[in-house]
Design an enzyme around this catalytic site. Sequence first.
Site, PDB file in Angstrom:
ATOM      1  N   ASP A  51      16.714 121.645  34.555  1.00 17.27           N
ATOM      2  CA  ASP A  51      16.437 121.389  35.973  1.00 17.27           C
ATOM      3  C   ASP A  51      17.496 120.455  36.560  1.00 17.27           C
ATOM      4  O   ASP A  51      17.486 120.161  37.758  1.00 17.27           O
ATOM      5  CB  ASP A  51      15.009 120.874  36.196  1.00 17.27           C
ATOM      6  CG  ASP A  51      14.732 119.567  35.487  1.00 17.27           C
ATOM      7  OD1 ASP A  51      15.616 119.066  34.750  1.00 17.27           O
ATOM      8  OD2 ASP A  51      13.615 119.027  35.650  1.00 17.27           O
ATOM      9  N   SER A  52      18.460 120.043  35.729  1.00 16.50           N
ATOM     10  CA  SER A  52      19.650 119.336  36.242  1.00 16.50           C
ATOM     11  C   SER A  52      20.365 120.208  37.256  1.00 16.50           C
ATOM     12  O   SER A  52      21.200 119.721  38.020  1.00 16.50           O
ATOM     13  CB  SER A  52      20.593 118.969  35.094  1.00 16.50           C
ATOM     14  OG  SER A  52      20.856 120.100  34.281  1.00 16.50           O
ATOM     15  N   ASP A  90      13.697 124.470  31.182  1.00 16.66           N
ATOM     16  CA  ASP A  90      12.905 123.324  31.631  1.00 16.66           C
ATOM     17  C   ASP A  90      11.724 123.758  32.481  1.00 16.66           C
ATOM     18  O   ASP A  90      11.887 124.580  33.397  1.00 16.66           O
ATOM     19  CB  ASP A  90      13.770 122.417  32.521  1.00 16.66           C
ATOM     20  CG  ASP A  90      14.472 121.325  31.742  1.00 16.66           C
ATOM     21  OD1 ASP A  90      14.007 120.974  30.638  1.00 16.66           O
ATOM     22  OD2 ASP A  90      15.492 120.822  32.242  1.00 16.66           O
ATOM     23  N   LYS A 118      10.888 123.318  27.712  1.00 17.25           N
ATOM     24  CA  LYS A 118      11.022 121.870  27.544  1.00 17.25           C
ATOM     25  C   LYS A 118      10.197 121.151  28.605  1.00 17.25           C
ATOM     26  O   LYS A 118      10.228 121.511  29.781  1.00 17.25           O
ATOM     27  CB  LYS A 118      12.497 121.466  27.639  1.00 17.25           C
ATOM     28  CG  LYS A 118      12.741 119.958  27.546  1.00 17.25           C
ATOM     29  CD  LYS A 118      14.166 119.629  27.189  1.00 17.25           C
ATOM     30  CE  LYS A 118      15.167 119.687  28.309  1.00 17.25           C
ATOM     31  NZ  LYS A 118      14.928 118.782  29.444  1.00 17.25           N
ATOM     32  N   GLU A 120       8.947 117.140  29.930  1.00 18.41           N
ATOM     33  CA  GLU A 120       9.280 115.717  29.849  1.00 18.41           C
ATOM     34  C   GLU A 120       8.016 114.870  29.761  1.00 18.41           C
ATOM     35  O   GLU A 120       7.102 115.034  30.585  1.00 18.41           O
ATOM     36  CB  GLU A 120      10.066 115.286  31.095  1.00 18.41           C
ATOM     37  CG  GLU A 120      11.409 115.971  31.230  1.00 18.41           C
ATOM     38  CD  GLU A 120      12.192 115.497  32.454  1.00 18.41           C
ATOM     39  OE1 GLU A 120      11.765 114.530  33.122  1.00 18.41           O
ATOM     40  OE2 GLU A 120      13.237 116.104  32.735  1.00 18.41           O
ATOM     41  N   GLU A 187      16.767 111.294  25.408  1.00 14.51           N
ATOM     42  CA  GLU A 187      17.822 110.991  26.378  1.00 14.51           C
ATOM     43  C   GLU A 187      17.917 109.485  26.578  1.00 14.51           C
ATOM     44  O   GLU A 187      16.909 108.821  26.845  1.00 14.51           O
ATOM     45  CB  GLU A 187      17.525 111.692  27.711  1.00 14.51           C
ATOM     46  CG  GLU A 187      18.549 111.360  28.792  1.00 14.51           C
ATOM     47  CD  GLU A 187      18.517 112.278  30.001  1.00 14.51           C
ATOM     48  OE1 GLU A 187      17.771 113.275  30.004  1.00 14.51           O
ATOM     49  OE2 GLU A 187      19.262 111.991  30.957  1.00 14.51           O
TER      50      GLU A 187
HETATM   51  O1  KIV Z   1      18.008 119.260  32.818  1.00 11.21           O
HETATM   52  C1  KIV Z   1      18.845 118.957  31.965  1.00 11.21           C
HETATM   53  O2  KIV Z   1      20.021 119.303  32.044  1.00 11.21           O
HETATM   54  C2  KIV Z   1      18.421 118.151  30.836  1.00 11.21           C
HETATM   55  C3  KIV Z   1      19.496 117.554  29.988  1.00 11.21           C
HETATM   56  C4  KIV Z   1      20.002 116.327  30.635  1.00 11.21           C
HETATM   57  C5  KIV Z   1      19.054 117.304  28.606  1.00 11.21           C
HETATM   58  O3  KIV Z   1      17.265 117.954  30.628  1.00 11.21           O
END
Ligand code: KIV
Length: 273
Positions: A51-52, A90, A118, A120, A187
């Site tokens: 989600d970056s 994510d 993934k 968080e 992280e």
């Molecule tokens: O969203 C993302 O790119 C991430 C990385 C920073 C691990 O979660």
Amino acid sequence: MSNQSAHTPVSITTLAKRKEKGQKFACLTAYDALFAELISSSGIEVLLVGDSLGMVLQGHDSTLPVTIEEMVYHMQCVRRGNRGSLIMADLPFMSYASANQSLESAAALMRAGAHIVKLEGGAWLAESTRLLAERGIPVCTHMGLTPQSINRLGGFRVQGRNPDQASTMLEEAQLLEDSGASLLLLECVPVALAKAITEKLEIPVIGIGAGPDTDGQIMVLHDMLGITPSTIRTPKFVKNFLPDSNDGIRGAFIAYAAAVRSGAFPSAEHSFS
Ligand code: KIV
């Protein structure tokens, strides 16, 4: 694109075996088919549809605005370009606020081609992790600096520096493994804590800003190519691999994978003590 070969498909079992053998593995974010093909055919084991993308593609100042529909779209693009890497996706902000909602959101990403999702958080994810795992959806738990909680954390800063925080993180990581997580991502945590967690857990641990001792390393694509948008402060753990390449962008991916596998990256200058 021509002359780009697929590698033997990577699964969560492949990564578990690499951990058993003490062989490190490399992961990178990917958001589209072109880069998915370039990265996976360079032998990088894991593609993260992160989600970056909210920050590096969409220009937001956090990952919070990213929606599940946007994640599904990018997931579908990456799936088309992938040549054998494991694809992790994510679950975006507020798409897994309850265990049932996590099932629906994860199912959408799995249908779009993800191999693992993934999430968080810490102990509160135990119920969702169990529910997803029991229904056949592998889970990676993202701990330490969790960008979706940036407003609660008060900024992008190292987590687990004080002994209480560190022992809570260690306990919660174990709880999530016991709840069925297949991978853990850390992280921005101090080297010693990341090492302790990696040694304690049986599942593979991936690090970003977590020092050299985790089983795998991950970076954001734009950071490792030295094209972090000017709106984002480049973190200490970032290294631009383009200057190390003798074959343009593809060479940078190969140099990154080699540096991770040999243990040359990350060095002390890219880690928090
Ligand atoms: O969203 C993302 O790119 C991430 C990385 C920073 C691990 O979660």
